[in-house]
Design a protein around this motif. Structure first.
Motif, PDB file in Angstrom:
ATOM      1  N   LEU A  24     -10.119  10.388  24.419  1.00  0.00           N
ATOM      2  CA  LEU A  24      -8.668  10.140  24.369  1.00  0.00           C
ATOM      3  C   LEU A  24      -8.272   9.079  25.401  1.00  0.00           C
ATOM      4  CD1 LEU A  24      -7.323  13.808  23.989  1.00  0.00           C
ATOM      5  CD2 LEU A  24      -7.215  11.996  22.257  1.00  0.00           C
ATOM      6  N   ASP A  25      -8.876   9.153  26.566  1.00  0.00           N
ATOM      7  CA  ASP A  25      -8.587   8.137  27.590  1.00  0.00           C
ATOM      8  C   ASP A  25      -9.026   6.749  27.132  1.00  0.00           C
ATOM      9  OD1 ASP A  25      -7.352   9.671  29.586  1.00  0.00           O
ATOM     10  OD2 ASP A  25      -9.276  10.404  30.316  1.00  0.00           O
ATOM     11  N   ALA A  26     -10.192   6.687  26.503  1.00  0.00           N
ATOM     12  CA  ALA A  26     -10.709   5.387  26.068  1.00  0.00           C
ATOM     13  C   ALA A  26      -9.787   4.750  25.030  1.00  0.00           C
ATOM     14  CB  ALA A  26     -12.115   5.548  25.503  1.00  0.00           C
ATOM     15  N   ALA A  27      -9.108   5.589  24.244  1.00  0.00           N
ATOM     16  CA  ALA A  27      -8.223   5.072  23.194  1.00  0.00           C
ATOM     17  C   ALA A  27      -6.768   4.961  23.649  1.00  0.00           C
ATOM     18  CB  ALA A  27      -8.305   5.991  21.976  1.00  0.00           C
ATOM     19  N   ASP A  28      -6.511   5.297  24.922  1.00  0.00           N
ATOM     20  CA  ASP A  28      -5.123   5.373  25.410  1.00  0.00           C
ATOM     21  C   ASP A  28      -4.578   3.981  25.738  1.00  0.00           C
ATOM     22  OD1 ASP A  28      -2.754   5.831  26.773  1.00  0.00           O
ATOM     23  OD2 ASP A  28      -3.722   6.681  28.546  1.00  0.00           O
ATOM     24  N   PRO A  29      -3.554   3.537  25.031  1.00  0.00           N
ATOM     25  CA  PRO A  29      -3.015   2.200  25.307  1.00  0.00           C
ATOM     26  C   PRO A  29      -2.364   2.088  26.691  1.00  0.00           C
ATOM     27  CG  PRO A  29      -1.607   3.365  23.749  1.00  0.00           C
ATOM     28  CD  PRO A  29      -2.836   4.221  23.939  1.00  0.00           C
ATOM     29  N   LEU A  30      -2.067   3.216  27.319  1.00  0.00           N
ATOM     30  CA  LEU A  30      -1.443   3.186  28.645  1.00  0.00           C
ATOM     31  C   LEU A  30      -2.455   3.383  29.781  1.00  0.00           C
ATOM     32  CD1 LEU A  30       1.830   5.266  28.012  1.00  0.00           C
ATOM     33  CD2 LEU A  30       1.491   2.781  27.885  1.00  0.00           C
ATOM     34  N   ALA A  31      -3.741   3.494  29.416  1.00  0.00           N
ATOM     35  CA  ALA A  31      -4.738   3.851  30.443  1.00  0.00           C
ATOM     36  C   ALA A  31      -4.747   2.890  31.621  1.00  0.00           C
ATOM     37  CB  ALA A  31      -6.126   3.926  29.811  1.00  0.00           C
TER      38      ALA A  31
END
Lengths: 405, 405
Positions: A11-18
């Motif tokens: 989920l983090d890898a796909a998070d646009p706000l990471a």
């Protein structure tokens, strides 16, 4: 299947706000597993540290008093307008940043009572944050009003039906939090505002737990008056000044009680009689707190850049993960927040009879949460700084702490 | 004989406080001949820049929400006590730093009115700073009081005789500035406080232009209530929070109107009803402004280290030199401050029909002063950062500007 740490990392890898996490000071602290209290105090943006240093050296240190005419005088309004555009869903000229939330609420409620002379009741939430309850009681006592209390479900919050049951032709104003500090319940901003208006009453919304977490559209909802704090999801810093919103149509009739020189039409004329400024200046009282305002400015900029839609989407995903992990991993713990994400703001409260002790043990184990009496532990989720993996690791520690209890 | 620049330099060489200038950010700005507005905004202490950086990185950035229990909650009281010891002449437990001066004055005057029920007058100064006048009028209107105005000599200020003429058995409280913002007149703190008490009234002193400039002994004078700002001679930074003093004997009866959670006996119990804390916590309303408080702390430390007696001695020497140079060098300019240094605070006001234009020209020529309508130009003298040579150079520029006018 219970989500694994690997799932959270995906989920983090796909998070646009990471990448926003890198815009904040996130120290390499081995004792800190997870910071889940950004809904009490957000982390410092790196830009704030730089702005404060520049403020001291240049604006304060070099330009000195001239900075007031070179920009500081307008900062409360300019930052308010930026906040309005990025976060509040409000046109310019209706928002100002100044004073504490408590002082802002006091001003708004006093002004609201004065705008509805002859009405002798206010509607408020028995479950609201202490300051809101104490201020509404004080204002009611001063103005000869009776408080009609709504007592909602602690794991939920005030509903439109509750408000409809309590408002009437005697109601001067209705004051509620948009997102409940305890349960994160999202109240029906549009419906409740309309119901208050149908009864001829005003609304005073506390947006402390909404701003920077849940999209707002104050203008479209027809909100009259609102205030909120900036040190939670706006990351403005400890005790940073609050904001205050007065709908344009109400401003000419807006009379707040703390009539200081900064609310005057011409502060530096130093005239004999108080003449309130046109527009939002009249909401000010004393000299604006510049160091605090700088923090609000930088916090708002980051939220504006991320965008409230993306922030909300991540908040929903984070709270969904928190609820799932609480259900699956935390024995003997209840969910003290709405299960419907559409009614849930940016944190999840779990309940346990030993919440205070558990909360202390979690903090000692490096999972920073907070306790809200009697039985709540709040898991605060800040989309700009909280990662899914951080949340997952925290919930694993929580499960361990429970097993050792 | 008119003192020369060499004379001023000799005064600097003998000045025991001269080295304090190095403790401040005094940028080498070739466009700035003299900064004579430290009575509006003091210069930044170097230590404040360092403390703010450490605050962001460590207390806020690393300890995060835990800093509230690790020290922040007590800062308003601890810094208040340090201010009380170094500057106010007050025992611990009577001073708190919070909110703007305007908000503090509002709280004090409301509380004062409530402590004298049945009395229907207040005594105030028509020449006081605008915020003081506007707030006393607002509080009087709210509380059903009539303001009895004293109209003092603009180049002087309120005398004991003025107060004796205006107080009586109907007076709830007397509110005055200790040092007048315009003329720098020092009011008789002891005599006026005693005269108010003789009439059964309370005193609310505004100490904005006294703190860090003129020695105070609030406890010995029997002062009831006081407030003041920290961004002038205390150098705490733009819009830094004000302080509020309530004499120990009055605290149990002190009820201020803005009853927020931080004034509660147990803020984190989040109990149903407002129960004011014992002692000065009850003067608080919202969350304390930490960045602003840090500036107050560092400003107070420098004043404490220098000592109020040495600060006062230098302030007298600086204002004496300013008056002498104004008399000798400034054609067509009057003295709008007391000539007796015992009655004069930390600035000198000179008067001229074209004060606004002259003030603008002085600032353009690198001499930063401020204009106070209608005809005043204030020459602010900050003993920790203003040198005698700086003042001398400024007065020479002033003479040039006058000749070119």
């Amino acid at each position: 299947m219970t989500p694994t740490l690997a799932d959270a990392e995906r989920l983090d890898a796909a998070d646009p706000l990471a990448s926003f996490r890198d815009r904040f000071l996130v120290p390499d602290d081995p004792g800190l597993v997870a910071y889940l209290d950004g809904n009490s105090l957000g982390r410092p943006p790196k830009a704030t540290a730089e702005r404060l240093a520049a403020l001291v050296t240049h604006d304060w240190g070099t330009r000195l008093i001239r900075s007031w005419s070179e920009g500081w005088m307008e900062l409360p309004f300019e930052i308010g307008d930026r906040l309005a555009a990025a976060v509040l869903g409000a046109e310019p000229g209706q928002t100002v940043v100044a004073d504490s939330t408590t002082v802002c609420l006091y001003k708004l409620m006093r002004a609201a009572a004065a705008m509805r002379p002859g009405r002798d009741e206010v509607v408020a939430d028995r479950g609201n944050f202490p300051t809101d309850r104490y201020v509404v009681e004080a204002v009611a006592a001063e103005c000869g009003l009776t408080v009609r209390w709504i007592s909602p479900d602690p794991a939920g919050g005030v509903t439109l039906a509750d408000v409809v049951d309590h408002v009437g032709e005697r109601t001067a104003f209705v004051t509620l939090s948009h997102v409940a500090y305890r349960s994160a319940w999202i109240a029906d901003l549009h419906g409740i505002t309309a119901a208050a208006h149908d009864a001829g009453a005003l609304v005073v919304w506390d947006l402390c737990h909404s701003v920077g977490s849940v999209p707002l559209d104050l203008d479209a909802a027809g909100v009259d008056l609102a205030a909120g704090c900036t040190y939670k999801f706006l990351n403005a810093g400890p005790g940073a000044p609050a904001f205050l919103y007065v709908a344009a149509a109400l401003q000419d009739g807006f009379a707040q009680p703390i009539t200081g020189w900064m609310g005057h039409a011409e502060p530096f004329a130093m005239g004999r009689d108080y003449a309130p400024a046109t527009g939002m200046r009249r909401a000010l009282s004393g000299t604006p707190p510049i160091t605090g305002l700088i923090g609000v400015d930088e916090g708002v900029k980051l939220v504006a850049e991320a965008g409230m839609d993306r922030i909300r989407a991540k908040a929903v995903a984070l709270t969904e993960l928190a609820v799932t992990l609480a259900d699956d991993l935390l024995d003997g713990v209840g969910i003290g927040s709405p299960r419907d994400p559409a009614r849930r703001g940016g944190h999840v409260t779990v309940t346990h009879p030993d919440a205070k002790t558990l909360s202390d043990r979690l903090i000692a184990a490096g999972v920073v949460v907070d306790h809200r009496p009697p039985d709540g532990i709040r898991i605060g989720l800040s989309p700009l700084t909280t990662s899914f993996a951080e949340l997952h690791r925290a919930m694993t520690v929580f499960a361990d702490v429970l097993q050792m209890s």
